[in-house]
Design a protein around this motif. Sequence first.
Motif, mmCIF file in Angstrom:
data_model
loop_
_atom_site.group_PDB
_atom_site.id
_atom_site.type_symbol
_atom_site.label_atom_id
_atom_site.label_comp_id
_atom_site.label_asym_id
_atom_site.label_seq_id
_atom_site.Cartn_x
_atom_site.Cartn_y
_atom_site.Cartn_z
ATOM 1 N N GLY A 176 20.501 -13.896 -50.215
ATOM 2 C CA GLY A 176 18.839 -13.525 -50.456
ATOM 3 C C GLY A 176 18.905 -12.543 -51.296
ATOM 4 O O GLY A 176 18.099 -12.649 -52.290
ATOM 5 N N GLY A 177 19.635 -11.382 -51.182
ATOM 6 C CA GLY A 177 19.408 -10.067 -52.300
ATOM 7 C C GLY A 177 19.744 -10.639 -53.490
ATOM 8 O O GLY A 177 19.102 -10.172 -54.358
ATOM 9 N N LEU A 178 20.777 -11.432 -53.647
ATOM 10 C CA LEU A 178 21.174 -11.999 -55.006
ATOM 11 C C LEU A 178 20.135 -12.788 -55.622
ATOM 12 O O LEU A 178 19.566 -12.711 -56.899
ATOM 13 C CB LEU A 178 22.608 -12.738 -55.254
ATOM 14 C CG LEU A 178 23.691 -11.631 -54.368
ATOM 15 C CD1 LEU A 178 24.972 -12.558 -54.446
ATOM 16 C CD2 LEU A 178 23.905 -10.651 -55.733
ATOM 17 N N PHE A 179 19.645 -13.843 -54.757
ATOM 18 C CA PHE A 179 18.723 -14.601 -55.071
ATOM 19 C C PHE A 179 17.221 -13.643 -55.796
ATOM 20 O O PHE A 179 16.564 -14.181 -56.634
ATOM 21 C CB PHE A 179 18.295 -15.633 -53.988
ATOM 22 C CG PHE A 179 19.197 -16.734 -54.145
ATOM 23 C CD1 PHE A 179 19.140 -17.685 -54.970
ATOM 24 C CD2 PHE A 179 20.213 -16.954 -53.087
ATOM 25 C CE1 PHE A 179 19.996 -18.836 -55.148
ATOM 26 C CE2 PHE A 179 21.033 -18.051 -53.202
ATOM 27 C CZ PHE A 179 20.929 -18.844 -54.237
ATOM 28 N N THR A 180 16.804 -12.801 -55.035
ATOM 29 C CA THR A 180 15.879 -11.934 -55.443
ATOM 30 C C THR A 180 16.139 -11.374 -56.853
ATOM 31 O O THR A 180 15.148 -11.446 -57.607
ATOM 32 C CB THR A 180 15.417 -10.866 -54.649
ATOM 33 O OG1 THR A 180 15.698 -11.306 -53.237
ATOM 34 C CG2 THR A 180 14.350 -10.112 -54.731
ATOM 35 N N ALA A 181 17.255 -10.713 -56.855
ATOM 36 C CA ALA A 181 17.568 -10.337 -58.267
ATOM 37 C C ALA A 181 17.308 -11.327 -59.391
ATOM 38 O O ALA A 181 16.879 -11.119 -60.516
ATOM 39 C CB ALA A 181 18.829 -9.675 -58.440
ATOM 40 N N VAL A 183 15.674 -14.180 -59.338
ATOM 41 C CA VAL A 183 14.266 -14.380 -59.498
ATOM 42 C C VAL A 183 13.478 -13.286 -60.340
ATOM 43 O O VAL A 183 12.717 -13.648 -61.287
ATOM 44 C CB VAL A 183 13.450 -14.558 -58.064
ATOM 45 C CG1 VAL A 183 11.946 -14.670 -58.733
ATOM 46 C CG2 VAL A 183 13.953 -15.787 -57.337
ATOM 47 N N VAL A 184 14.001 -12.056 -59.893
ATOM 48 C CA VAL A 184 13.131 -10.969 -60.757
ATOM 49 C C VAL A 184 13.136 -10.845 -62.289
ATOM 50 O O VAL A 184 12.620 -10.962 -63.161
ATOM 51 C CB VAL A 184 13.691 -9.710 -60.131
ATOM 52 C CG1 VAL A 184 13.057 -8.611 -61.277
ATOM 53 C CG2 VAL A 184 12.666 -9.562 -58.943
ATOM 54 N N TYR A 185 14.807 -11.229 -62.604
ATOM 55 C CA TYR A 185 15.205 -11.238 -63.987
ATOM 56 C C TYR A 185 15.053 -12.492 -64.640
ATOM 57 O O TYR A 185 14.721 -12.383 -65.789
ATOM 58 C CB TYR A 185 16.820 -10.978 -64.033
ATOM 59 C CG TYR A 185 16.888 -9.292 -63.692
ATOM 60 C CD1 TYR A 185 16.077 -8.363 -64.300
ATOM 61 C CD2 TYR A 185 17.967 -9.101 -62.546
ATOM 62 C CE1 TYR A 185 16.529 -7.045 -63.950
ATOM 63 C CE2 TYR A 185 18.128 -7.689 -62.277
ATOM 64 C CZ TYR A 185 17.423 -6.655 -62.886
ATOM 65 O OH TYR A 185 17.619 -5.456 -62.356
ATOM 66 N N ARG A 186 15.057 -13.545 -63.929
ATOM 67 C CA ARG A 186 14.449 -14.857 -64.537
ATOM 68 C C ARG A 186 12.968 -14.648 -65.033
ATOM 69 O O ARG A 186 12.952 -15.301 -66.105
ATOM 70 C CB ARG A 186 14.809 -15.814 -63.645
ATOM 71 C CG ARG A 186 14.168 -17.261 -64.046
ATOM 72 C CD ARG A 186 15.144 -18.305 -64.609
ATOM 73 N NE ARG A 186 14.415 -19.126 -65.524
ATOM 74 C CZ ARG A 186 14.294 -20.511 -64.629
ATOM 75 N NH1 ARG A 186 14.708 -20.519 -63.673
ATOM 76 N NH2 ARG A 186 13.968 -21.209 -65.373
ATOM 77 N N HIS A 187 12.234 -14.105 -64.220
ATOM 78 C CA HIS A 187 10.864 -13.739 -64.448
ATOM 79 C C HIS A 187 10.909 -13.181 -65.625
ATOM 80 O O HIS A 187 9.865 -13.125 -66.655
ATOM 81 C CB HIS A 187 10.138 -13.421 -63.258
ATOM 82 C CG HIS A 187 8.978 -13.012 -63.522
ATOM 83 N ND1 HIS A 187 7.673 -13.798 -63.903
ATOM 84 C CD2 HIS A 187 8.375 -11.763 -63.643
ATOM 85 C CE1 HIS A 187 6.775 -13.100 -64.129
ATOM 86 N NE2 HIS A 187 7.040 -11.996 -64.061
ATOM 87 N N ALA A 188 11.798 -12.184 -65.579
ATOM 88 C CA ALA A 188 11.369 -11.079 -66.876
ATOM 89 C C ALA A 188 11.922 -11.599 -68.119
ATOM 90 O O ALA A 188 11.370 -11.379 -69.297
ATOM 91 C CB ALA A 188 12.347 -9.824 -66.399
ATOM 92 N N PHE A 189 13.295 -12.243 -68.140
ATOM 93 C CA PHE A 189 13.976 -12.829 -69.550
ATOM 94 C C PHE A 189 13.835 -14.203 -69.540
ATOM 95 O O PHE A 189 14.896 -14.919 -69.364
ATOM 96 C CB PHE A 189 15.164 -12.048 -69.526
ATOM 97 C CG PHE A 189 15.386 -10.756 -69.139
ATOM 98 C CD1 PHE A 189 14.187 -9.654 -69.636
ATOM 99 C CD2 PHE A 189 16.097 -10.415 -68.159
ATOM 100 C CE1 PHE A 189 14.500 -8.458 -69.160
ATOM 101 C CE2 PHE A 189 16.374 -8.977 -67.979
ATOM 102 C CZ PHE A 189 15.364 -8.078 -68.193
ATOM 103 N N MET A 232 22.765 -10.256 -68.513
ATOM 104 C CA MET A 232 22.221 -10.042 -67.236
ATOM 105 C C MET A 232 22.454 -11.504 -66.431
ATOM 106 O O MET A 232 22.889 -11.651 -65.228
ATOM 107 C CB MET A 232 20.739 -10.003 -67.099
ATOM 108 C CG MET A 232 20.272 -9.521 -65.762
ATOM 109 S SD MET A 232 21.099 -8.171 -64.822
ATOM 110 C CE MET A 232 20.046 -6.835 -65.828
ATOM 111 N N LEU A 244 19.894 -23.488 -60.374
ATOM 112 C CA LEU A 244 19.254 -22.390 -61.056
ATOM 113 C C LEU A 244 20.259 -21.733 -62.097
ATOM 114 O O LEU A 244 19.660 -21.107 -63.057
ATOM 115 C CB LEU A 244 19.217 -20.860 -59.764
ATOM 116 C CG LEU A 244 18.238 -21.362 -58.728
ATOM 117 C CD1 LEU A 244 18.259 -20.319 -57.927
ATOM 118 C CD2 LEU A 244 16.757 -21.415 -59.273
#
Lengths: 100, 539, 215
Positions: free
Chosen positions: C38-43, C45-51, C144, C207
């Motif tokens: 889950g920690g990896l999936f969160t990372a 999601v955050v970076y996918r959203h950003a870039f 990333m 993903l």
Amino acid sequence: MTVHITPRRTYYLVFAVLMILTATTTGVAFIDMGPFNVVVALFIASIKAVLVVLFFMHVLHVTNLTKVFVAAGIVWLAILIALTLNDYLTRGWDPISRPF
Amino acid sequence: MSPIVTELPKIHYLNAAYGLKSWLLTTDHKRIAILYLITVTLYFFLGGFFALLVRLELMTPASDLLRPETYNRMFTMHGIVMIFFFLIPAIPAIIGNFVIPMMLGARDLAFPRLNLLSWYLFMAGGLFTLYVVVIGGVDTGWTFYVPYSSVYSNSYVVATGLGVFITGFSSILTGLNFVVTTHTMRAPGLTWGRLPLFMWSLYATSLVQILGTPVLAIAVALVGIERIWRVGIFDPSLGGDPILYQHLFWFYSHPAVYIMVLPAFGVVSELVQTFSRKRIFGYKFVAGASIGIAVYGFLVWGHHMFTTRQSVYAGLIFSFLSYFIAVPSGIKVFNWTATLYKGSVSYQTPMLYTFGFIGLFTIGGLTGLFLAAMGLDLHVHDTYFVVAHFHYIMVGGTVMAYLGAIHYYWPKMTGRLYPDAWGRFAALLVFVGFNLTFFPQFLAGYLGMPRRYAAYPEEFHLLNVMSTAGASVLAVGYLVPLIYLLWSLRHAPLAGPNPWGARGLEWQTPSPPPTFNFEKTPIVTDETYEYSLEEEEVV
Amino acid sequence: MSESTNALAHQFDDLEQQARSNTLGMWAFLATEVLFFGGLFTAYVVYRHAFPEAFAVGSKHMDVVAGTVNTAVLIASSLMMALAVQSAQLGLRRPLIMFLLLTMTLGAVFLGIKAWEYHHKYVENLVPGVNFVWEGPLRNQVQMLFLLYFIMTGTHALHMVIGICLLTYLVLGARRGRFSREYFFPVEIIGLYWHFVDLVWIFLFPLLYLIGLHL
């Protein structure tokens, strides 16, 4: 001790559906649907996951207690992602913070 | 009081087998608890040693005893050792391991070999950390914040991170063991409504360990990967966001505060009943509050990040959510005090620690509300106010309860009592020393003294001298029990099965208990806390 | 029945309690695993959203065919595992061994294809921290994606390796006739673990491989 034994036919059927869904998700990815590509891909992945959990992992026939543990993992993952996004999605709403 | 006992049981868990191998390969939960007791105590005094160096350095405004770089290492090692190797394992792995199967009327935990594996993982993680201590320490603060930990620090971050990672799995496996044991190993008749409150607390703690610790593990692993391969998961110069690390870190580390304090709640719930001879006021609320804290504690982590680039809106939401965590904690404090009301209170050593806990935890908890208020937190963030708040919960709360629990269960563990006068004296020393150490820090922090600096302006001198003096008293207060408890192993009078006249299955078996705890599985037919029923009408 | 009595650990009253405890323990462990990934999936999601653009461009370098084949291979190995558990429940020793071996084989095929993909990334200079070269714009952001790709699939592959070791242990046990209709929970809980590893891949595949195909 009573064990529910799933007949082989069910396993084969679930496997066939999983394979069809895998082909579908790859095929659909080549069609441009804008932001819905992600939605569709995750929707199909979720269906596959539910099938694996319910049939291969026998959650259809386990005690309620086990179901609570299954749910806990999912709910906590949702908390982690939702409250993290609570930050990232609201960056830049105010004049001080910059969008990421 | 129980009748005078003249001899120990012939065969008990301590003399069932002899030799180093019988200890290192044991699967008996009581022996594993003793292994933890020895190792965790060593870590406690190691962490205390670092704290003492920090306090000695802060006795004068200038950075004279330690160089600033050394000072950074000292407070970091203090934090890491105390949090990961003392506070988190202390009550669950020592007291919990020892009494849980007995409280449940079981022969052992559900997974005895896994339990031993937990201890070995704890040792392995601990050895990595000790190795770091020997070769030069780590200076990132216990939080391993990036990009300092990943790019700039020239200390031993990877080895320490590995130690924390491994110890994390020890914590997860202990939690998993307790959860399964609570579900499947209860004696016939021991329904959830009859469970001792200590069990409820540890069950809640275990849930946090299972669901939170893996996120810390992956966050620390990512820092390690970033450091080893020079890549930029959290590095802003390579497109990463350091705040993401803080999100992952605090997703675990805020609930981790509850891993440390929930077991203490459980201990206090037990002690307050035994030494006031009354059933707890509002059993269901106290039990429910434990679960409530465990679950709700996962929704508030952003209040550690008010001064970062976290969005203001997210900060508002986290601030708002954080207030409500005070509700279940408040319920507990009120119910403990209500239990004392018209109880037959006896002021023995464990009870003194309980009183200390209730008062100090209340101060720590209320100052926590100050810090949850975003506006005030911007003012006191990273000052000694935060340090004092945290130590009121962790030392005033958890360490007090831990010492209370050790004194309470010492007769069960060893079969012997300890000199109660010395015990009360030490409890008093700890209480006085603690307040003298940490209350001045509230003042210094509120006046603006920042944490984590080796030097400070002249105006804070008096407060820091008081704090250092208090720390010395506190150190003596911790050494005295070590001495008389070791002395008691040979010389103190025997305790008998139930020296406190307490309820609960763990007091129905001889002290020290036999290897499988009970002659035959007990059957529970009534409430756990049936203290003199004639007082029931008071409630 | 004596064989089953030997299988009962001392702390339990009966085999039913033992099986219940172990199954629950494995599910609790899987909850831990969900949060670990889950920690990896969160990372992600955050970076996918950003870039979003960089991730789309970068994911063109993923081998969709290999990814799809691997998904099929892993689902097939999950089927074999399910059939192995069923054979254990029915007390059928030879099918149990056969299905376990098939599960392992398919798992090894998955890892083989994965290794081949890794090799390709290495040849194309797309391994962050080793030889990452990106001429176009958004270098850091694309890096990333590849970083997350290697960490996520690498963690997944590590779980596969552990799974294959556990399956080896089961095969050895099954050959010595350790499992019976009364005592099969080791097969069952290791099966749960194996299915979980499959589940992680079911999400990793879309993903990482399918996000940028139409751009």
